[in-house]
Design a protein around this motif. Structure first.
Motif, PDB file in Angstrom:
ATOM      1  N   VAL A 298       0.853  -1.206   0.000  1.00  0.00           N
ATOM      2  CA  VAL A 298       0.000   0.000   0.000  1.00  0.00           C
ATOM      3  C   VAL A 298       0.883   1.248   0.000  1.00  0.00           C
ATOM      4  CG1 VAL A 298      -1.769   1.275   1.277  1.00  0.00           C
ATOM      5  CG2 VAL A 298      -1.843  -1.231   1.197  1.00  0.00           C
ATOM      6  N   ALA A 299       1.898   1.209   0.828  1.00  0.00           N
ATOM      7  CA  ALA A 299       2.806   2.362   0.899  1.00  0.00           C
ATOM      8  C   ALA A 299       3.559   2.533  -0.421  1.00  0.00           C
ATOM      9  CB  ALA A 299       3.786   2.168   2.052  1.00  0.00           C
ATOM     10  N   VAL A 300       3.958   1.408  -1.034  1.00  0.00           N
ATOM     11  CA  VAL A 300       4.654   1.482  -2.325  1.00  0.00           C
ATOM     12  C   VAL A 300       3.744   2.145  -3.360  1.00  0.00           C
ATOM     13  CG1 VAL A 300       5.606   0.126  -4.241  1.00  0.00           C
ATOM     14  CG2 VAL A 300       6.149  -0.503  -1.905  1.00  0.00           C
ATOM     15  N   ALA A 301       2.461   1.708  -3.369  1.00  0.00           N
ATOM     16  CA  ALA A 301       1.500   2.274  -4.324  1.00  0.00           C
ATOM     17  C   ALA A 301       1.349   3.779  -4.106  1.00  0.00           C
ATOM     18  CB  ALA A 301       0.157   1.576  -4.179  1.00  0.00           C
ATOM     19  N   LEU A 302       1.327   4.184  -2.839  1.00  0.00           N
ATOM     20  CA  LEU A 302       1.177   5.619  -2.550  1.00  0.00           C
ATOM     21  C   LEU A 302       2.415   6.410  -2.984  1.00  0.00           C
ATOM     22  CD1 LEU A 302      -0.633   5.525   0.902  1.00  0.00           C
ATOM     23  CD2 LEU A 302      -1.533   6.426  -1.241  1.00  0.00           C
ATOM     24  N   ILE A 303       3.589   5.825  -2.785  1.00  0.00           N
ATOM     25  CA  ILE A 303       4.816   6.515  -3.229  1.00  0.00           C
ATOM     26  C   ILE A 303       4.762   6.698  -4.747  1.00  0.00           C
ATOM     27  CG2 ILE A 303       7.324   6.361  -3.502  1.00  0.00           C
ATOM     28  CD1 ILE A 303       7.455   4.823  -0.901  1.00  0.00           C
ATOM     29  N   VAL A 304       4.398   5.617  -5.448  1.00  0.00           N
ATOM     30  CA  VAL A 304       4.349   5.666  -6.918  1.00  0.00           C
ATOM     31  C   VAL A 304       3.385   6.770  -7.364  1.00  0.00           C
ATOM     32  CG1 VAL A 304       3.669   4.369  -8.977  1.00  0.00           C
ATOM     33  CG2 VAL A 304       4.976   3.241  -7.179  1.00  0.00           C
ATOM     34  N   PHE A 372      11.366   5.487  -1.194  1.00  0.00           N
ATOM     35  CA  PHE A 372      11.480   4.061  -1.533  1.00  0.00           C
ATOM     36  C   PHE A 372      12.415   3.344  -0.554  1.00  0.00           C
ATOM     37  CE2 PHE A 372      10.052   4.884  -6.048  1.00  0.00           C
ATOM     38  CZ  PHE A 372       8.985   4.006  -5.993  1.00  0.00           C
ATOM     39  N   LYS A 373      13.543   3.971  -0.260  1.00  0.00           N
ATOM     40  CA  LYS A 373      14.538   3.299   0.583  1.00  0.00           C
ATOM     41  C   LYS A 373      14.079   3.168   2.031  1.00  0.00           C
ATOM     42  CE  LYS A 373      18.372   3.753  -2.404  1.00  0.00           C
ATOM     43  NZ  LYS A 373      19.482   4.555  -2.842  1.00  0.00           N
ATOM     44  N   LYS A 374      13.403   4.205   2.501  1.00  0.00           N
ATOM     45  CA  LYS A 374      12.879   4.126   3.867  1.00  0.00           C
ATOM     46  C   LYS A 374      11.958   2.915   3.987  1.00  0.00           C
ATOM     47  CE  LYS A 374      12.995   8.921   5.498  1.00  0.00           C
ATOM     48  NZ  LYS A 374      13.322   8.861   6.920  1.00  0.00           N
ATOM     49  N   LEU A 375      11.119   2.767   2.962  1.00  0.00           N
ATOM     50  CA  LEU A 375      10.162   1.665   2.976  1.00  0.00           C
ATOM     51  C   LEU A 375      10.867   0.312   2.877  1.00  0.00           C
ATOM     52  CD1 LEU A 375       7.113   1.932   3.149  1.00  0.00           C
ATOM     53  CD2 LEU A 375       6.992   1.503   0.712  1.00  0.00           C
ATOM     54  N   MET A 376      11.881   0.260   2.043  1.00  0.00           N
ATOM     55  CA  MET A 376      12.612  -1.003   1.876  1.00  0.00           C
ATOM     56  C   MET A 376      13.325  -1.398   3.167  1.00  0.00           C
ATOM     57  SD  MET A 376      14.176  -1.229  -1.919  1.00  0.00           S
ATOM     58  CE  MET A 376      14.707   0.413  -2.252  1.00  0.00           C
ATOM     59  N   ARG A 377      13.690  -0.382   3.961  1.00  0.00           N
ATOM     60  CA  ARG A 377      14.378  -0.686   5.225  1.00  0.00           C
ATOM     61  C   ARG A 377      13.396  -0.971   6.352  1.00  0.00           C
ATOM     62  NH1 ARG A 377      17.859   4.293   3.832  1.00  0.00           N
ATOM     63  NH2 ARG A 377      19.382   3.309   2.486  1.00  0.00           N
ATOM     64  N   GLY A 378      12.146  -1.103   5.955  1.00  0.00           N
ATOM     65  CA  GLY A 378      11.146  -1.546   6.927  1.00  0.00           C
ATOM     66  C   GLY A 378      10.425  -0.439   7.659  1.00  0.00           C
ATOM     67  N   GLU A 379      10.617   0.805   7.231  1.00  0.00           N
ATOM     68  CA  GLU A 379       9.886   1.874   7.921  1.00  0.00           C
ATOM     69  C   GLU A 379       8.414   1.836   7.521  1.00  0.00           C
ATOM     70  OE1 GLU A 379      11.560   5.739   8.300  1.00  0.00           O
ATOM     71  OE2 GLU A 379      13.601   4.979   8.073  1.00  0.00           O
ATOM     72  N   SER A 380       7.591   2.374   8.400  1.00  0.00           N
ATOM     73  CA  SER A 380       6.143   2.264   8.180  1.00  0.00           C
ATOM     74  C   SER A 380       5.641   3.369   7.246  1.00  0.00           C
ATOM     75  CB  SER A 380       5.424   2.390   9.516  1.00  0.00           C
ATOM     76  OG  SER A 380       5.650   3.679  10.023  1.00  0.00           O
ATOM     77  N   LEU A 381       4.378   3.206   6.837  1.00  0.00           N
ATOM     78  CA  LEU A 381       3.721   4.218   5.996  1.00  0.00           C
ATOM     79  C   LEU A 381       3.707   5.568   6.721  1.00  0.00           C
ATOM     80  CD1 LEU A 381       2.016   5.056   3.541  1.00  0.00           C
ATOM     81  CD2 LEU A 381       0.026   4.089   4.667  1.00  0.00           C
ATOM     82  N   ALA A 382       3.482   5.508   8.046  1.00  0.00           N
ATOM     83  CA  ALA A 382       3.423   6.750   8.826  1.00  0.00           C
ATOM     84  C   ALA A 382       4.746   7.512   8.738  1.00  0.00           C
ATOM     85  CB  ALA A 382       3.101   6.431  10.276  1.00  0.00           C
ATOM     86  N   ALA A 383       5.852   6.764   8.685  1.00  0.00           N
ATOM     87  CA  ALA A 383       7.171   7.414   8.647  1.00  0.00           C
ATOM     88  C   ALA A 383       7.395   8.175   7.346  1.00  0.00           C
ATOM     89  CB  ALA A 383       8.266   6.371   8.835  1.00  0.00           C
ATOM     90  N   ILE A 384       6.814   7.657   6.253  1.00  0.00           N
ATOM     91  CA  ILE A 384       7.037   8.352   4.966  1.00  0.00           C
ATOM     92  C   ILE A 384       5.872   9.276   4.606  1.00  0.00           C
ATOM     93  CG2 ILE A 384       8.571   6.597   3.985  1.00  0.00           C
ATOM     94  CD1 ILE A 384       6.055   5.687   2.328  1.00  0.00           C
TER      95      ILE A 384
END
Lengths: 416, 308
Positions: A298-304, A372-384
């Motif tokens: 979901v977070a990836v989709a939102l980043i895109v 993208f990298k924050k998410l790949m390192r396991g950070e949550s949607l809230a963090a980005i």
């Protein structure tokens, strides 16, 4: 709205029927990722390969065992893969390039150490490799230096131990006397050694820096290159504005009941949608071919989504300053390459001096790659989430400003 | 249907359109005849709403263009000189796209696309990309795009440039049909024959002005029964001018280095003029005599020939 949908559909059809340019831009990030993957020699989640050292122990003494054992202790075990071989076998394997170095421990190595006589270890490096044998050499240098120092400091004590081991007798009095001597020697040396003149301060790296190494080389490169090429992909839609100006279709659209604002927004929407599809394709390819774990879908989709809104808006803004295809080519290519350089698409932002790193945040690439990298390192949607909000707001602001000025320019430029 | 009042437009110091007025009735085809740079395209651009006039008024179907552009755009179809469509798309995709932009309903659109493709002989090739079409076929599609929403006013800007006779006739047929159904047509061209064959009335335009406007027969009256004589040779302009001025039945239309154009009441008088030329030792290379036609009208009005 009906006109806008018609215009978007038309542009999609046109791109679908002539996909070469977009496919080319999609292909390049994948190729780059593959090439970089090979260059740095890492696959999957491994960052660096272990250094393979062959060891031919011709001495087979307590000391030679101690030296070889030291090479696989603690942290070195993660770095070095040690394989004991005969000298002949080791030479053969090294010739075939099966190891980074061959360490030969000569006969009487242990005896010479006990006796305080000069001795040497022989390290034969693999000339086909550049870095790994060098690392092996540095490690052994340090080890031999340490060993020599110990031999000098504890010369008497080691002689005593040597005698005891030769006699195979370890009386309690001798052991306790030896312990006292060791303690005295250490106490004596301590005043010179402690506190150390140079100390190593241990600092925990910032999370971002520390975790860079957690990502595979492909996970590091693909998002960076992908963001750069997304700029070029989204630009193909805007290039059409200038082409339509030349072919006369824009003039015809102006004569139709469509207003220019609808036309410009149709380009922004098409550009963002094509960008979204291409990013999705790159993400899937990254997942399938390089096993990149992108993180929460979901977070990836939102980043895109947010990233492509930002890119489309920004390009529409840039087009407010150009009149011809040539101008667009010069301005946009310069801006894209500069942003890619500063924003981390070519060189990781972490490697920039602080002065230059400040400018990174002014680029689209930085925000896209960071999220993208924050998410790949396991950070949550809230963090980005703050980054996502920033990207959407900036994208919309750019689009509004861009469409206003572009509208003015087109009205001036499409009549004879 | 279309009424133009004192329309003017200048680009810097150049007066592209200079105080022109005319009107066109419903179903009428008005030819706009003039050389390149006469102001035809500028006039069309102003009527299409692409250019704002410096002064003057444009009314379409009694609506003032100023303030009603959006409404008027729905009543208007434009066929530009250039092939203004998307070559990657098929003929059908293009027609559907432009039709929908003009607000034609999907159901009507399918029928109209089929009708016009059949009419232009393109049925069966509607699913081919336009980049594969010949120049003539592209011209036909360019015309259909302007007609697909059945406009009340059709502006055609030299729609037959560089095409074969068959395609040209096909385009004339479609324009005649649209006119018969009540579409008013403003047709710009610099082809005299085309204007003569196609248009109900013709406006001759040069240097931004309308020099004459009327039916073919009315325009011919401007030159009367006089023939047009074109003499080429080697002479001094002043000498030739003084010779011609001595003949009452001849009127000098234009004179330039090596070429004289004059109108003559009866072409038999040419021998007397030529005799006078020979006496003054003027070398004549060629003499041609033309019956009254649009070209002679154009020559009479502008003093220059109109070439394609």
């Amino acid at each position: 709205m009906r006109n806008l949908i018609q215009l978007v559909r038309k542009d999609f059809k046109r791109k679908w029927k002539n996909p070469v340019v977009i496919l080319g831009f999609l292909f390049i990030p994948i190729v780059f990722t593959v090439i970089f993957g090979f260059v740095f020699g890492a696959q999957g989640e491994e960052a660096l390969p272990r250094i393979k050292i062959l060891a031919a122990d011709k001495d087979k003494s307590l000391i030679s065992g101690f030296v070889l054992g030291a090479l696989t202790q603690g942290g070195l075990n993660e770095l070095i893969e040690l394989e004991e071989v005969s000298e002949k076998e080791g030479t053969k394997l090294l010739d075939r390039g099966k190891a980074s170095a061959l360490l030969i421990v000569p006969e009487n190595f242990g005896k010479n150490i006990w006796n305080g006589e000069k001795t040497e270890l022989l390290l034969i490096k693999n000339p086909a490799e550049q870095f790994l044998p060098q690392i092996a050499e540095e490690i052994l240098d340090t080890l031999t230096l340490g060993l020599s120092s110990l031999r000098h400091i504890f010369a008497d004590e080691l002689s005593t131990i040597h005698k005891l081991t030769d006699l195979q007798e370890f009386p309690d009095e001798a052991i306790s006397a030896l312990s006292i001597k060791f303690k005295d020697r250490i106490d004596g040396v301590s005043k010179y050694v402690f506190p150390p003149v140079i100390s190593l301060k241990q600092v925990t790296l910032s999370e971002e820096k520390k975790e860079v190494s957690d990502l595979s080389i492909q996970a590091y490169i693909l998002p960076a290159i992908a963001v750069m090429f997304l700029l070029f992909i989204c630009n193909t839609v805007f290039e059409d504005i200038l082409r339509e100006k030349e072919t006369g279709t824009l003039r015809r659209i102006r004569i139709s009941p469509v207003n220019m604002t609808e036309y410009i927004w149709s380009k922004i929407v098409t550009s963002a949608l094509i960008g979204i599809l291409c990013t999705a394709a790159l993400i899937i390819l990254g997942l399938v071919f390089f096993s990149i774990h992108w993180g929460d879908p979901v977070a990836v989709a939102l980043i895109v989504l947010c990233l492509n809104i930002l890119i489309a808006g920004f390009i529409s803004f840039l087009y407010a300053f150009v009149r011809t295809e040539r101008q667009a080519g010069a301005l946009l290519t310069t801006v894209f390459l500069l942003m890619s350089m500063l924003g981390g698409s070519m060189v990781p932002v972490e490697n920039f001096p602080p002065m230059i790193a400040k400018f990174s945040k002014l680029t689209l690439n930085y925000w896209g790659i960071t999220s993208f990298k924050k998410l790949m390192r396991g950070e949550s949607l809230a963090a980005i989430f703050p980054i996502l909000i920033f990207m959407v707001v900036a994208g919309i602001v750019f689009s509004i400003i861009g469409s206003y000025f572009l509208n003015k320019n087109l009205k001036k430029g499409t009549v004879q | 249907m279309l009424k133009i009042e004192h329309l003017s437009k200048a680009f810097d110091t150049l007066k592209a359109v200079d105080d022109i007025s005319f009107d066109v009735a419903e179903g009428e085809i008005l030819g706009f005849l003039g050389p390149n740079g006469a102001g035809k395209t500028t006039t069309i651009s102003m009527i299409a709403g692409l250019l704002k006039p410096d002064s003057g008024k444009i009314f379409v179907d009694t609506l003032d263009l100023d303030g009603n552009l959006k409404k008027i755009k729905r009543l208007m179809g434009v066929v530009p000189q250039e092939m203004a469509f998307y070559e990657e798309l098929t003929a059908k995709e293009n027609l559907v796209f432009w039709g929908k932009l003009q607000g034609v309903r999907t159901k009507d659109l399918d029928e109209r696309v089929h009708y016009y493709l059949e009419k232009t002989g393109l049925i069966g090739r509607e699913n081919e990309a336009l980049k594969k079409y010949s120049g003539g076929m592209k011209r036909r599609i360019n015309l259909i795009i302007g007609l697909i929403h059945q406009p009340k006013l059709l502006l055609l800007d030299e729609p037959t440039i560089g095409i074969d006779v068959q395609t040209k006739l096909n385009i004339y047929e479609i324009i005649h049909e649209a006119s018969a159904k009540g579409t008013t047509v403003l047709y710009t061209t610099h082809n005299l024959q085309e204007a003569e064959e196609l248009c109900h009335r013709i406006a001759i335009m040069d240097m931004g002005k309308i020099l004459a406007l009327g039916t073919f027969e009315e325009l011919i009256q401007i030159v009367g029964e006089k023939d047009i004589v074109i003499i080429t040779g080697k002479f001094s302009i002043d000498k030739a001018r003084s010779i011609i001025s001595a003949f009452e039945q001849a009127a000098l239309l234009s004179i330039e280095e090596g070429k004289i154009v004059l109108s003559l009441e009866a072409s038999k008088n040419i021998s007397t003029i030529l005799e006078a030329f020979f006496k003054k030792e003027i070398t004549i290379d060629d003499v041609s005599i033309k019956q009254p036609n649009l070209e002679s009208v154009f020559l009479k009005l502008t003093g220059k020939e109109l070439r394609e």
